[in-house]
Design an enzyme around this catalytic site. Structure first.
Site, PDB file in Angstrom:
ATOM      1  N   GLY A  26       4.772   0.442   1.284  1.00  0.00           N
ATOM      2  CA  GLY A  26       3.643   1.385   1.338  1.00  0.00           C
ATOM      3  C   GLY A  26       2.631   1.048   2.419  1.00  0.00           C
ATOM      4  O   GLY A  26       2.765   0.042   3.132  1.00  0.00           O
ATOM      5  N   VAL A  28      -0.479   0.015   2.141  1.00  0.00           N
ATOM      6  CA  VAL A  28      -1.165  -1.258   1.878  1.00  0.00           C
ATOM      7  C   VAL A  28      -0.167  -2.415   1.994  1.00  0.00           C
ATOM      8  O   VAL A  28      -0.479  -3.455   2.577  1.00  0.00           O
ATOM      9  CB  VAL A  28      -1.849  -1.238   0.490  1.00  0.00           C
ATOM     10  CG1 VAL A  28      -2.508  -2.581   0.197  1.00  0.00           C
ATOM     11  CG2 VAL A  28      -2.883  -0.111   0.416  1.00  0.00           C
ATOM     12  N   ARG A  53      13.727   3.135  -4.658  1.00  0.00           N
ATOM     13  CA  ARG A  53      13.723   3.900  -3.400  1.00  0.00           C
ATOM     14  C   ARG A  53      13.728   2.990  -2.179  1.00  0.00           C
ATOM     15  O   ARG A  53      14.382   3.271  -1.190  1.00  0.00           O
ATOM     16  CB  ARG A  53      12.482   4.811  -3.317  1.00  0.00           C
ATOM     17  CG  ARG A  53      12.504   6.010  -4.218  1.00  0.00           C
ATOM     18  CD  ARG A  53      11.196   6.799  -4.066  1.00  0.00           C
ATOM     19  NE  ARG A  53      10.046   6.054  -4.569  1.00  0.00           N
ATOM     20  CZ  ARG A  53       9.614   6.080  -5.820  1.00  0.00           C
ATOM     21  NH1 ARG A  53      10.229   6.831  -6.701  1.00  0.00           N
ATOM     22  NH2 ARG A  53       8.564   5.373  -6.205  1.00  0.00           N
ATOM     23  N   CYS A 144     -11.371   1.318  -2.247  1.00  0.00           N
ATOM     24  CA  CYS A 144     -11.634   1.048  -0.820  1.00  0.00           C
ATOM     25  C   CYS A 144     -13.017   1.517  -0.365  1.00  0.00           C
ATOM     26  O   CYS A 144     -13.717   0.822   0.379  1.00  0.00           O
ATOM     27  CB  CYS A 144     -10.548   1.715   0.029  1.00  0.00           C
ATOM     28  SG  CYS A 144     -10.237   3.439  -0.375  1.00  0.00           S
ATOM     29  N   SER A 174      -5.012   8.280   5.380  1.00  0.00           N
ATOM     30  CA  SER A 174      -4.231   7.135   4.898  1.00  0.00           C
ATOM     31  C   SER A 174      -4.752   6.582   3.579  1.00  0.00           C
ATOM     32  O   SER A 174      -4.059   5.800   2.932  1.00  0.00           O
ATOM     33  CB  SER A 174      -4.214   6.026   5.947  1.00  0.00           C
ATOM     34  OG  SER A 174      -5.539   5.673   6.281  1.00  0.00           O
ATOM     35  N   HIS A 256     -12.405   4.534   6.894  1.00  0.00           N
ATOM     36  CA  HIS A 256     -13.367   5.411   6.218  1.00  0.00           C
ATOM     37  C   HIS A 256     -14.767   5.196   6.814  1.00  0.00           C
ATOM     38  O   HIS A 256     -15.122   4.082   7.199  1.00  0.00           O
ATOM     39  CB  HIS A 256     -13.456   5.068   4.722  1.00  0.00           C
ATOM     40  CG  HIS A 256     -12.236   5.416   3.914  1.00  0.00           C
ATOM     41  ND1 HIS A 256     -11.180   6.171   4.387  1.00  0.00           N
ATOM     42  CD2 HIS A 256     -11.924   5.111   2.618  1.00  0.00           C
ATOM     43  CE1 HIS A 256     -10.272   6.308   3.428  1.00  0.00           C
ATOM     44  NE2 HIS A 256     -10.688   5.676   2.349  1.00  0.00           N
TER      45      HIS A 256
HETATM   46  N1  LIG Z   1      -4.108   3.522   1.135  1.00  0.00           N
HETATM   47  C1  LIG Z   1      -5.309   3.002   0.932  1.00  0.00           C
HETATM   48  O1  LIG Z   1      -6.224   3.122   1.766  1.00  0.00           O
HETATM   49  C2  LIG Z   1      -5.615   2.242  -0.325  1.00  0.00           C
HETATM   50  C3  LIG Z   1      -6.821   1.566  -0.397  1.00  0.00           C
HETATM   51  C4  LIG Z   1      -7.136   0.851  -1.558  1.00  0.00           C
HETATM   52  C5  LIG Z   1      -6.251   0.851  -2.601  1.00  0.00           C
HETATM   53  N2  LIG Z   1      -5.090   1.535  -2.513  1.00  0.00           N
HETATM   54  C6  LIG Z   1      -4.193   1.479  -3.675  1.00  0.00           C
HETATM   55  O2  LIG Z   1      -3.045   0.706  -3.354  1.00  0.00           O
HETATM   56  C7  LIG Z   1      -1.902   1.224  -4.048  1.00  0.00           C
HETATM   57  C8  LIG Z   1      -0.825   1.559  -3.028  1.00  0.00           C
HETATM   58  O3  LIG Z   1      -1.363   2.497  -2.112  1.00  0.00           O
HETATM   59  P1  LIG Z   1      -0.627   2.879  -0.743  1.00  0.00           P
HETATM   60  O4  LIG Z   1      -1.627   3.654   0.012  1.00  0.00           O
HETATM   61  O5  LIG Z   1       0.028   1.710  -0.134  1.00  0.00           O
HETATM   62  O6  LIG Z   1       0.495   3.900  -1.311  1.00  0.00           O
HETATM   63  P2  LIG Z   1       1.893   4.308  -0.668  1.00  0.00           P
HETATM   64  O7  LIG Z   1       1.840   4.225   0.817  1.00  0.00           O
HETATM   65  O8  LIG Z   1       2.228   5.587  -1.301  1.00  0.00           O
HETATM   66  O9  LIG Z   1       2.890   3.169  -1.207  1.00  0.00           O
HETATM   67  C9  LIG Z   1       3.192   3.029  -2.563  1.00  0.00           C
HETATM   68  C10 LIG Z   1       4.046   1.795  -2.751  1.00  0.00           C
HETATM   69  O10 LIG Z   1       4.268   1.599  -4.142  1.00  0.00           O
HETATM   70  C11 LIG Z   1       5.660   1.380  -4.365  1.00  0.00           C
HETATM   71  N3  LIG Z   1       6.040   1.822  -5.693  1.00  0.00           N
HETATM   72  C12 LIG Z   1       5.830   3.019  -6.269  1.00  0.00           C
HETATM   73  N4  LIG Z   1       6.363   3.036  -7.524  1.00  0.00           N
HETATM   74  C13 LIG Z   1       6.901   1.808  -7.724  1.00  0.00           C
HETATM   75  C14 LIG Z   1       7.593   1.188  -8.809  1.00  0.00           C
HETATM   76  N5  LIG Z   1       7.842   1.838  -9.944  1.00  0.00           N
HETATM   77  N6  LIG Z   1       8.024  -0.086  -8.661  1.00  0.00           N
HETATM   78  C15 LIG Z   1       7.800  -0.761  -7.521  1.00  0.00           C
HETATM   79  N7  LIG Z   1       7.145  -0.226  -6.446  1.00  0.00           N
HETATM   80  C16 LIG Z   1       6.703   1.033  -6.560  1.00  0.00           C
HETATM   81  C17 LIG Z   1       6.307   2.212  -3.289  1.00  0.00           C
HETATM   82  O11 LIG Z   1       7.622   1.736  -3.115  1.00  0.00           O
HETATM   83  P3  LIG Z   1       8.841   2.752  -2.785  1.00  0.00           P
HETATM   84  O12 LIG Z   1       8.808   2.932  -1.300  1.00  0.00           O
HETATM   85  O13 LIG Z   1      10.034   1.999  -3.290  1.00  0.00           O
HETATM   86  O14 LIG Z   1       8.557   4.011  -3.536  1.00  0.00           O
HETATM   87  C18 LIG Z   1       5.411   1.908  -2.092  1.00  0.00           C
HETATM   88  O15 LIG Z   1       5.786   0.677  -1.523  1.00  0.00           O
HETATM   89  C19 LIG Z   1      -2.403   2.431  -4.846  1.00  0.00           C
HETATM   90  O16 LIG Z   1      -2.686   2.015  -6.165  1.00  0.00           O
HETATM   91  C20 LIG Z   1      -3.681   2.825  -4.118  1.00  0.00           C
HETATM   92  O17 LIG Z   1      -4.594   3.462  -4.958  1.00  0.00           O
HETATM   93  C21 LIG Z   1      -4.728   2.227  -1.394  1.00  0.00           C
END
Ligand SMILES: NC(=O)c1ccc[n+]([C@@H]2O[C@H](COP(=O)([O-])OP(=O)(O)OC[C@H]3O[C@@H](n4cnc5c(N)ncnc54)[C@H](OP(=O)(O)O)[C@@H]3O)[C@@H](O)[C@H]2O)c1
Length: 352
Positions: A26, A28, A53, A144, A174, A256
């Site tokens: 993902g 992060v 996946r 964030c 993002s 942001h």
């Molecule tokens: N993006 C930001 O700016 C940000 C900032 C602060 C906090 N966050 C938090 O960080 C978390 C991840 O965000 P992201 O932006 O990185 O999301 P993302 O790009 O959609 O990535 C999600 C990740 O979670 C994995 N995942 C989903 N379901 C899973 C499962 N059942 N078992 C294992 N892995 C699983 C996905 O793996 P697959 O590829 O295998 O599906 C992917 O690696 C979220 O909780 C989000 O709220 C994000």
């Protein structure tokens, strides 16, 4: 134990950290890899996890090829010291016990545990010492938008208690994950080709638009993202501060921005505030209007600091101060903050 032995034990431990990244594919997760690659973080072994996946996907880390394992309810975490989890709240809730039952410290980026009384919610520049009280072995990384705000607020709080905050955010695509970035890029491409933009991730077309809606609406008319800014700020800062937020999604890829008004207990001059920001850990001031210099997300993506500028007296409130803050929310707002928590816990001997 002799102090020398204690230091030796810390060093030995320091160089035998086994780390996991859950959600490695993902937005992060990828940032974790890039931060750990460049930071002098003591890793002996790094294990990557994802869902079915991404299981089998390969990433290179410090010259070695790592293969993503499927996250399952088994003993994979038995020898892991720290798990950096960023796989969504549902996954964190489902796998908390699997991850922590052998003593692994789980530093979680999702919103799953942030407001739980027995889970510290930590921004190291503000409340690092809260890490010492983690009975569930879980430390929550805040939202964030909140992280970058509290790093800046702490500077002002140090000189006068902050009673109220009004904030409007300008949040990058993002923030909604890798697919949020993909959707924005695709929409711009479709617009250039004269096609109708595909809208899946956000409530409306984001390209050429701004959307005053981040996360779902709650009963009081605020969104969950806005309520996170209210509740999480109070928990992190151990404060009764009241935060009224409007969170807005804008069509940029990363980092942001926030327009912040604070009301302090006593009036704080612009000069005092500037000095406080200059001294504050994790803050860098860019504030030179004569040369059109102020923080902008386009130029500050990939940076670690919270950038502050446009520092002014609030014309509508004698105890008010207003400023503009920008930070890369995938770094300081997520992966970097979690790595800093891990570094602090290692330094303080808080990892098993
Ligand atoms: N993006 C930001 O700016 C940000 C900032 C602060 C906090 N966050 C938090 O960080 C978390 C991840 O965000 P992201 O932006 O990185 O999301 P993302 O790009 O959609 O990535 C999600 C990740 O979670 C994995 N995942 C989903 N379901 C899973 C499962 N059942 N078992 C294992 N892995 C699983 C996905 O793996 P697959 O590829 O295998 O599906 C992917 O690696 C979220 O909780 C989000 O709220 C994000």
């Amino acid at each position: 134990m002799q102090f020398r032995d204690f230091i030796q034990q810390c060093k030995t431990k320091y160089y035998h950290m086994k780390l996991a990244i859950v959600g490695a594919s993902g937005a992060v997760g990828q940032e974790f890899l890039s931060i750990l690659e460049t930071r002098d973080f003591p890793i002996d072994e790094l294990v990557l996890f994802g869902s079915a996946r991404s299981a089998g996907k390969k990433y290179t880390f410090r010259g070695k090829e790592l293969v993503v394992k499927e996250l399952q309810h088994n003993d994979d975490f038995k020898d892991i010291d720290i798990a950096l989890t960023s796989a969504g709240g549902g996954t964190s809730k489902e796998f908390e016990k699997t991850i922590t039952r052998h003593g692994t410290i789980m530093i979680d980026n999702s919103s799953a545990f942030r407001m739980d009384d027995d889970v510290p919610l930590v921004v190291p520049e503000v409340n690092a010492t809260d890490c010492a009280n983690a009975p569930r072995k879980v430390i929550a990384n805040p939202n964030c938008t909140t992280i970058q705000m509290v790093v800046a607020l702490k500077a002002i709080e140090n000189i006068s208690h902050i009673r109220k905050v009004h904030v409007s955010s300008y949040q990058a695509a993002s923030g909604a994950g890798a697919s949020g970035m993909d959707e924005l890029e695709k929409q711009f491409e479709q617009i250039v080709k004269g096609e109708k933009p595909t809208v899946e991730k956000f409530a409306h077309q984001l390209a050429m638009n701004v959307i005053p809606h981040v996360d779902v609406f709650t009963e009081n008319g605020y969104t969950k993202e806005e309520m996170k800014m209210f509740n999480e700020t109070r928990k992190i800062m151990h404060s009764d501060v009241q935060v009224s937020a409007t969170c807005v999604r804008i069509p940029i890829l990363r980092a942001h921005s926030e327009s912040i008004w604070v009301e302090t207990e006593r009036p704080v001059s612009v000069q005092e505030a500037r000095e406080a920001f200059d001294k504050a850990e994790g803050v860098e001031v860019i504030d030179n209007p004569d040369n059109n210099e102020y923080p902008m997300p386009l130029f500050l993506s990939g940076r670690d600091e919270v950038f502050v500028g446009r520092i002014r007296a609030d014309l509508a409130n004698p105890n008010g101060l207003t400023f503009w803050a920008v930070a890369d929310q995938i770094r300081k707002g997520a992966a970097l903050n979690a790595v800093q928590i891990a570094e602090y816990m290692i330094k303080e001997g808080l990892i098993k």
